[in-house]
Design an enzyme around this catalytic site. Structure first.
Site, mmCIF file in Angstrom:
data_model
loop_
_atom_site.group_PDB
_atom_site.id
_atom_site.type_symbol
_atom_site.label_atom_id
_atom_site.label_comp_id
_atom_site.label_asym_id
_atom_site.label_seq_id
_atom_site.Cartn_x
_atom_site.Cartn_y
_atom_site.Cartn_z
ATOM 1 N N ARG A 140 0.856 -1.194 0.000
ATOM 2 C CA ARG A 140 0.000 0.000 0.000
ATOM 3 C C ARG A 140 0.893 1.246 0.000
ATOM 4 O O ARG A 140 0.617 2.242 -0.638
ATOM 5 C CB ARG A 140 -0.950 0.012 1.206
ATOM 6 C CG ARG A 140 -1.671 1.350 1.335
ATOM 7 C CD ARG A 140 -2.902 1.366 2.232
ATOM 8 N NE ARG A 140 -2.930 0.418 3.309
ATOM 9 C CZ ARG A 140 -2.224 0.532 4.449
ATOM 10 N NH1 ARG A 140 -1.443 1.575 4.647
ATOM 11 N NH2 ARG A 140 -2.305 -0.405 5.368
ATOM 12 N N TYR A 199 -15.860 17.410 -14.941
ATOM 13 C CA TYR A 199 -16.310 16.030 -15.151
ATOM 14 C C TYR A 199 -17.455 15.715 -14.173
ATOM 15 O O TYR A 199 -17.370 16.068 -12.992
ATOM 16 C CB TYR A 199 -15.115 15.107 -14.934
ATOM 17 C CG TYR A 199 -15.446 13.646 -14.951
ATOM 18 C CD1 TYR A 199 -15.831 13.020 -16.122
ATOM 19 C CD2 TYR A 199 -15.357 12.886 -13.786
ATOM 20 C CE1 TYR A 199 -16.133 11.665 -16.127
ATOM 21 C CE2 TYR A 199 -15.647 11.534 -13.791
ATOM 22 C CZ TYR A 199 -16.043 10.924 -14.966
ATOM 23 O OH TYR A 199 -16.336 9.589 -14.971
ATOM 24 N N ASP A 251 -7.030 19.331 -13.710
ATOM 25 C CA ASP A 251 -7.324 17.995 -14.224
ATOM 26 C C ASP A 251 -6.915 17.997 -15.701
ATOM 27 O O ASP A 251 -7.563 18.622 -16.535
ATOM 28 C CB ASP A 251 -8.824 17.701 -14.048
ATOM 29 C CG ASP A 251 -9.216 16.309 -14.553
ATOM 30 O OD1 ASP A 251 -8.491 15.758 -15.402
ATOM 31 O OD2 ASP A 251 -10.259 15.796 -14.113
ATOM 32 N N LYS A 311 -8.104 7.094 -19.288
ATOM 33 C CA LYS A 311 -8.377 7.661 -20.592
ATOM 34 C C LYS A 311 -7.119 7.584 -21.474
ATOM 35 O O LYS A 311 -6.678 6.502 -21.784
ATOM 36 C CB LYS A 311 -8.910 9.079 -20.420
ATOM 37 C CG LYS A 311 -9.945 9.218 -19.285
ATOM 38 C CD LYS A 311 -11.239 8.461 -19.551
ATOM 39 C CE LYS A 311 -12.154 8.389 -18.317
ATOM 40 N NZ LYS A 311 -12.480 9.651 -17.667
#
Ligand SMILES: *Cc1c(COP(=O)(O)O)cnc(C)c1O
Length: 380
Positions: free
Chosen positions: A47, A99, A173, A198
């Site tokens: 992690r 978004y 972003d 994306k």
């Protein structure tokens, strides 16, 4: 090194144990320690750190012109972790065309944790200046936006934001542009966020998110949160994104070449009411787009004559463009945002025109793509 070289090599060395040229997928949750509190190479638990993830993180940092990269399980996991930098009662100013999932996280989840949000038109730097409050700690930009492809002048907004007495964090972003087209850190942003799902991944086969910064102190806070919150990306997914990034420059150039052909066609089509493309002269922020982006990218939006019904008819008539959410893959996709990706903003100030059609232009042969758009528009 130049971008194309970094895309293939940054953060990646042949494996010191056996010379493997490609970064191995380190499927391990834990690492042997040589003694109590003496991890062999700094790795203790996956992690916190994983070598495959680290290669990806270092590559992302290099591509964005940053110093530190962090990879997450999704774009929204990255966004959520960035927002955890703030204390309760902070004010966040965000673009009014972000978004849909970002809006939902801000409006429906984080508001409940005493964060206050205002959504403003960031394409006009003046409205950013007006919307800042004494409590503003973070400004969230998306450019180009999804799905309206609005462009914000990152440098102009950075100047306004950094003149504020709190020196709020400016986050961009950069999902739609990718670091190949636009590098927000060089234009004054403090933090870059990506949905790697994306263009960075580029093959519609992985979900992931990224955060990139320059500042060491900010990076330390984010690494702490990455480990403390735990929304990390796994090693296999890290590998897939690393592999995707190697062809990012080639893909982005081809997405643009194909998009240009379709833009040209749509700009003259009688059924197209409004064409939206950052590198088309009709775009309201055409000049800013040309200044801060290397090319216009592969996303095209347009409002079709005949409203929602015509939009739905068209997207259900394509044969090559697949009707699907998401974007940025090698294959072409088509959708109606108001009925699909942006359902979560329906009725809010981010509401999208029901006749808006969004194309994610892939890297197939442009003549085939054009043929498909032509026949689908005929049926609309
Ligand atoms: C898809 C997307 C996100 C969210 O990313 P996920 O990987 O789906 O969580 C954030 N911003 C933009 C611009 C996006 O297109």
């Amino acid at each position: 090194m130049k971008f194309e070289t970094l895309a293939i090599h940054a953060g990646q060395e042949p494996d010191p144990n056996n010379g493997a040229v490609m970064t191995p997928v380190y499927f391990t949750s834990t690492y042997m320690q040589d003694g109590v509190g003496k991890p062999r190479q700094g790795y203790e638990y996956s992690r916190t750190q994983n070598p495959t993830r680290k290669a990806l993180q270092d590559c992302l940092a290099a591509l964005e012109g940053g110093s530190y990269g962090l990879a997450f399980a999704s774009g929204l996991a990255a966004t959520d972790t960035v927002l955890r930098l703030l204390n309760a009662d902070s004010h966040i100013l965000a673009g009014n065309d972000v978004y849909g999932g970002t809006f939902r996280l801000f409006d429906k989840v984080l508001r409940r944790f005493s964060l206050d949000f205002t959504f403003a038109d960031t394409t006009d730097p003046e409205s950013v200046a007006e919307a800042l409050t004494p409590q503003t700690r973070l400004v969230w930009l998306e450019t180009p936006t999804n799905p309206m492809l609005r462009i914000t002048d990152i440098r102009a907004v950075a100047e306004i934001v950094h003149a504020h007495p709190n020196n709020p964090l400016l986050v961009v972003d950069n999902t739609f542009a990718t670091p190949y087209l636009q590098r927000p850190l060089e234009l004054g942003a403090d933090i870059v966020v990506h949905s790697m799902t994306k263009y960075l991944g580029g093959h519609s086969d992985v979900v992931g998110g990224a955060v990139i910064v320059k500042d060491k102190e900010l990076a330390d806070k984010l690494y702490f949160l990455q480990n403390a919150v735990g929304a990390v990306i796994g090693p296999m997914d890290s590998f897939l994104v690393l592999r995707g990034i190697k062809t990012l420059p080639l893909r982005m150039d081809r997405h643009y070449e194909n998009a240009k052909v379709i833009v040209e066609f749509l700009s003259k089509h009688p059924k197209v009411e409004t064409l939206i493309y950052p590198f088309h002269e009709s775009h309201p922020q055409y000049k800013v787009a040309k200044q801060q982006m290397r090319n216009g990218g592969g996303m095209i939006s347009f409002i079709i004559k005949g409203g929602r019904e015509a939009a739905i008819k068209m997207v259900e008539a394509t044969k090559l463009f697949t009707l699907a959410e998401s974007l940025g893959g090698v294959e072409s996709l088509i959708e109606v945002p108001a009925a699909m990706t942006h359902l979560s903003v329906a009725g809010s100030q981010l509401d999208v025109d029901p006749a808006l059609v969004r194309l994610s232009v892939g890297i197939e042969n442009s003549a085939d793509l054009l043929e498909d758009i032509k026949q689908a528009l005929d049926k609309a």
